[in-house]
Design an enzyme around this catalytic site. Structure first.
Site, PDB file in Angstrom:
ATOM      1  N   ARG A 109      12.528  -1.403  11.336  1.00  0.00           N
ATOM      2  CA  ARG A 109      11.268  -1.034  11.996  1.00  0.00           C
ATOM      3  C   ARG A 109      10.945  -2.070  13.065  1.00  0.00           C
ATOM      4  O   ARG A 109      10.923  -3.265  12.797  1.00  0.00           O
ATOM      5  CB  ARG A 109      10.146  -0.955  10.945  1.00  0.00           C
ATOM      6  CG  ARG A 109       9.513   0.412  10.885  1.00  0.00           C
ATOM      7  CD  ARG A 109       8.545   0.508   9.760  1.00  0.00           C
ATOM      8  NE  ARG A 109       7.273  -0.139  10.063  1.00  0.00           N
ATOM      9  CZ  ARG A 109       6.198  -0.041   9.278  1.00  0.00           C
ATOM     10  NH1 ARG A 109       6.262   0.656   8.164  1.00  0.00           N
ATOM     11  NH2 ARG A 109       5.081  -0.640   9.607  1.00  0.00           N
ATOM     12  N   ARG A 157      12.287  -5.611   4.843  1.00  0.00           N
ATOM     13  CA  ARG A 157      12.228  -4.234   5.347  1.00  0.00           C
ATOM     14  C   ARG A 157      12.855  -4.131   6.726  1.00  0.00           C
ATOM     15  O   ARG A 157      13.504  -3.135   7.047  1.00  0.00           O
ATOM     16  CB  ARG A 157      10.785  -3.745   5.368  1.00  0.00           C
ATOM     17  CG  ARG A 157      10.682  -2.275   5.734  1.00  0.00           C
ATOM     18  CD  ARG A 157       9.315  -1.709   5.487  1.00  0.00           C
ATOM     19  NE  ARG A 157       8.330  -2.250   6.411  1.00  0.00           N
ATOM     20  CZ  ARG A 157       7.025  -1.968   6.367  1.00  0.00           C
ATOM     21  NH1 ARG A 157       6.563  -1.167   5.434  1.00  0.00           N
ATOM     22  NH2 ARG A 157       6.202  -2.475   7.244  1.00  0.00           N
ATOM     23  N   LYS A 191       0.825  -1.216   0.000  1.00  0.00           N
ATOM     24  CA  LYS A 191       0.000   0.000   0.000  1.00  0.00           C
ATOM     25  C   LYS A 191       0.858   1.264   0.000  1.00  0.00           C
ATOM     26  O   LYS A 191       0.691   2.135  -0.841  1.00  0.00           O
ATOM     27  CB  LYS A 191      -0.931   0.047   1.230  1.00  0.00           C
ATOM     28  CG  LYS A 191      -1.824  -1.145   1.393  1.00  0.00           C
ATOM     29  CD  LYS A 191      -2.681  -1.030   2.652  1.00  0.00           C
ATOM     30  CE  LYS A 191      -1.903  -0.890   3.944  1.00  0.00           C
ATOM     31  NZ  LYS A 191      -1.235  -2.098   4.408  1.00  0.00           N
ATOM     32  N   ARG A 195      -9.087   0.666   9.319  1.00  0.00           N
ATOM     33  CA  ARG A 195      -8.493  -0.623   9.685  1.00  0.00           C
ATOM     34  C   ARG A 195      -9.457  -1.507  10.461  1.00  0.00           C
ATOM     35  O   ARG A 195      -9.078  -2.602  10.876  1.00  0.00           O
ATOM     36  CB  ARG A 195      -7.250  -0.371  10.524  1.00  0.00           C
ATOM     37  CG  ARG A 195      -5.985  -0.828   9.819  1.00  0.00           C
ATOM     38  CD  ARG A 195      -4.804  -0.471  10.672  1.00  0.00           C
ATOM     39  NE  ARG A 195      -3.616  -1.158  10.291  1.00  0.00           N
ATOM     40  CZ  ARG A 195      -2.673  -0.651   9.509  1.00  0.00           C
ATOM     41  NH1 ARG A 195      -2.815   0.521   8.961  1.00  0.00           N
ATOM     42  NH2 ARG A 195      -1.578  -1.341   9.278  1.00  0.00           N
ATOM     43  N   ARG A 197       0.542  -8.867  13.672  1.00  0.00           N
ATOM     44  CA  ARG A 197      -0.103  -7.885  12.793  1.00  0.00           C
ATOM     45  C   ARG A 197      -0.995  -8.591  11.769  1.00  0.00           C
ATOM     46  O   ARG A 197      -2.071  -8.104  11.440  1.00  0.00           O
ATOM     47  CB  ARG A 197       0.957  -7.026  12.090  1.00  0.00           C
ATOM     48  CG  ARG A 197       1.576  -6.010  13.032  1.00  0.00           C
ATOM     49  CD  ARG A 197       2.852  -5.436  12.485  1.00  0.00           C
ATOM     50  NE  ARG A 197       2.644  -4.651  11.286  1.00  0.00           N
ATOM     51  CZ  ARG A 197       3.627  -4.339  10.441  1.00  0.00           C
ATOM     52  NH1 ARG A 197       4.861  -4.741  10.669  1.00  0.00           N
ATOM     53  NH2 ARG A 197       3.366  -3.610   9.379  1.00  0.00           N
TER      54      ARG A 197
HETATM   55  P1  B4P Z   1       4.014  -1.741   2.348  1.00  0.00           P
HETATM   56  O1  B4P Z   1       2.896  -2.701   2.290  1.00  0.00           O
HETATM   57  O2  B4P Z   1       3.987  -0.638   1.369  1.00  0.00           O
HETATM   58  O3  B4P Z   1       4.014  -1.372   3.878  1.00  0.00           O
HETATM   59  P2  B4P Z   1       3.195  -0.287   4.684  1.00  0.00           P
HETATM   60  O4  B4P Z   1       2.394   0.617   3.820  1.00  0.00           O
HETATM   61  O5  B4P Z   1       4.170   0.350   5.526  1.00  0.00           O
HETATM   62  O6  B4P Z   1       2.062  -1.030   5.489  1.00  0.00           O
HETATM   63  P3  B4P Z   1       2.034  -1.591   6.945  1.00  0.00           P
HETATM   64  O7  B4P Z   1       0.665  -2.161   7.079  1.00  0.00           O
HETATM   65  O8  B4P Z   1       3.190  -2.496   7.101  1.00  0.00           O
HETATM   66  O9  B4P Z   1       2.244  -0.454   8.025  1.00  0.00           O
HETATM   67  P4  B4P Z   1       1.414   0.809   8.538  1.00  0.00           P
HETATM   68  O10 B4P Z   1       2.394   1.893   8.500  1.00  0.00           O
HETATM   69  O11 B4P Z   1       0.132   1.014   7.790  1.00  0.00           O
HETATM   70  O12 B4P Z   1       5.443  -2.407   2.087  1.00  0.00           O
HETATM   71  C1  B4P Z   1       6.019  -3.371   2.868  1.00  0.00           C
HETATM   72  C2  B4P Z   1       7.333  -3.896   2.259  1.00  0.00           C
HETATM   73  O13 B4P Z   1       7.073  -4.635   1.062  1.00  0.00           O
HETATM   74  C3  B4P Z   1       8.326  -2.809   1.866  1.00  0.00           C
HETATM   75  O14 B4P Z   1       9.600  -3.183   2.308  1.00  0.00           O
HETATM   76  C4  B4P Z   1       8.272  -2.767   0.356  1.00  0.00           C
HETATM   77  O15 B4P Z   1       9.495  -2.388  -0.221  1.00  0.00           O
HETATM   78  C5  B4P Z   1       7.910  -4.196  -0.008  1.00  0.00           C
HETATM   79  N1  B4P Z   1       7.139  -4.279  -1.244  1.00  0.00           N
HETATM   80  C6  B4P Z   1       6.068  -3.528  -1.565  1.00  0.00           C
HETATM   81  N2  B4P Z   1       5.588  -3.870  -2.793  1.00  0.00           N
HETATM   82  C7  B4P Z   1       6.399  -4.910  -3.249  1.00  0.00           C
HETATM   83  C8  B4P Z   1       6.427  -5.720  -4.455  1.00  0.00           C
HETATM   84  N3  B4P Z   1       5.524  -5.560  -5.459  1.00  0.00           N
HETATM   85  N4  B4P Z   1       7.372  -6.685  -4.560  1.00  0.00           N
HETATM   86  C9  B4P Z   1       8.287  -6.849  -3.565  1.00  0.00           C
HETATM   87  N5  B4P Z   1       8.321  -6.118  -2.413  1.00  0.00           N
HETATM   88  C10 B4P Z   1       7.386  -5.161  -2.259  1.00  0.00           C
HETATM   89  O16 B4P Z   1       0.994   0.438  10.054  1.00  0.00           O
HETATM   90  C11 B4P Z   1       1.922   0.270  11.103  1.00  0.00           C
HETATM   91  C12 B4P Z   1       1.204   0.260  12.469  1.00  0.00           C
HETATM   92  O17 B4P Z   1       0.593   1.550  12.735  1.00  0.00           O
HETATM   93  C13 B4P Z   1       0.043  -0.718  12.645  1.00  0.00           C
HETATM   94  O18 B4P Z   1       0.469  -2.030  12.993  1.00  0.00           O
HETATM   95  C14 B4P Z   1      -0.779  -0.029  13.784  1.00  0.00           C
HETATM   96  O19 B4P Z   1      -0.220  -0.265  15.047  1.00  0.00           O
HETATM   97  C15 B4P Z   1      -0.634   1.435  13.484  1.00  0.00           C
HETATM   98  N6  B4P Z   1      -1.744   1.954  12.666  1.00  0.00           N
HETATM   99  C16 B4P Z   1      -1.658   2.450  11.389  1.00  0.00           C
HETATM  100  N7  B4P Z   1      -2.862   2.836  10.939  1.00  0.00           N
HETATM  101  C17 B4P Z   1      -3.746   2.577  11.939  1.00  0.00           C
HETATM  102  C18 B4P Z   1      -5.152   2.740  12.071  1.00  0.00           C
HETATM  103  N8  B4P Z   1      -5.901   3.219  11.074  1.00  0.00           N
HETATM  104  N9  B4P Z   1      -5.740   2.378  13.247  1.00  0.00           N
HETATM  105  C19 B4P Z   1      -5.022   1.878  14.245  1.00  0.00           C
HETATM  106  N10 B4P Z   1      -3.689   1.694  14.195  1.00  0.00           N
HETATM  107  C20 B4P Z   1      -3.042   2.041  13.051  1.00  0.00           C
END
Ligand code: B4P
Length: 190
Positions: free
Chosen positions: A133, A127, A13, A88, A144
């Site tokens: 992280r 990552r 995402k 979420r 998660r």
């Molecule tokens: P991404 O999937 O892009 O990771 P992200 O956006 O950071 O999502 P995530 O769910 O992990 O974390 P968030 O910050 O929302 O990429 C992950 C990895 O995959 C990267 O290393 C990337 O390079 C790799 N990748 C991507 N596409 C690829 C492809 N096509 N091929 C190969 N590799 C690829 O949430 C973190 C925490 O914040 C949550 O656990 C929660 O505690 C809190 N939080 C956030 N939003 C919340 C909400 N609405 N309510 C409550 N808590 C919340």
């Protein structure tokens, strides 16, 4: 254009939203990034959120909604936005719906990126090695994913019922996934 990006942690995402924002000239609003910025700045909200995030749990709905409201009130969000990491759970779906109705800015499309669990574990391990992280450790990633299946997976059904959901394969090269997203956007922006 107002887009909600859905998908498990590690489904791409955040990565895809960064690519999309330049093309569509609208901000990428990630609740995860907003929370990490608050943690880094050591604000009272950040201090509260840190332990919850490190444990792989969801931060309380009130905190995240307040933060999101503030961000959506900024002028750049008037042109639209790519929402990443919100909603979420079903309570956040309702809260977002009410907020956007008030702002007269309904969601145009919800895009769900689907990636198998084993690939997600692999991506997040990558990552963890690159960025260190705290919530990317294998144990926290498992938690998660559990929280995702229990609380976040139903969010897709919410948008499906509204006829706004498109489900996309999130496996493949970044550009390949990106092209799938562009093709799925309502016509004006694609
Ligand atoms: P991404 O999937 O892009 O990771 P992200 O956006 O950071 O999502 P995530 O769910 O992990 O974390 P968030 O910050 O929302 O990429 C992950 C990895 O995959 C990267 O290393 C990337 O390079 C790799 N990748 C991507 N596409 C690829 C492809 N096509 N091929 C190969 N590799 C690829 O949430 C973190 C925490 O914040 C949550 O656990 C929660 O505690 C809190 N939080 C956030 N939003 C919340 C909400 N609405 N309510 C409550 N808590 C919340």
């Amino acid at each position: 254009m107002r887009i909600v990006l859905l998908g498990a942690p590690g489904s791409g995402k955040g990565t895809q939203a960064e690519m999309l924002k330049t093309e569509l000239k609208i901000p990428h609003i990630s609740t995860g990034d907003l929370l990490r910025a608050a943690v880094k700045a050591g604000t009272p909200l950040g201090l509260k959120a840190k332990a919850v995030m490190d444990a792989g749990q969801l931060v309380s709905d009130d905190i995240v909604l307040g933060m999101l409201e503030e961000r959506l009130a900024q002028p750049d969000a008037r042109a639209g936005f790519i929402l990443d990491g919100y909603p979420r759970n079903l309570a956040q779906c309702e809260a977002l719906q009410q907020l956007l109705e008030r702002l007269q800015q309904p969601v145009d499309v919800a895009l769900q990126l689907v990636v198998p669990g084993e690939l997600i574990v692999e991506r997040l391990a990558g990552r963890a090695a690159e960025q260190g992280r705290k919530d990317d450790t294998p144990e926290t990633v498992r938690e998660r994913l559990r929280v995702y299946a229990e609380q976040t997976a139903p969010v897709a059904g919410y948008y499906e019922q509204q006829g706004r959901l498109t489900v996309l394969d999130g496996v493949g090269e970044l550009r390949e996934v990106y092209q799938r997203i562009l093709s799925a956007l309502p016509r004006r922006a694609a």
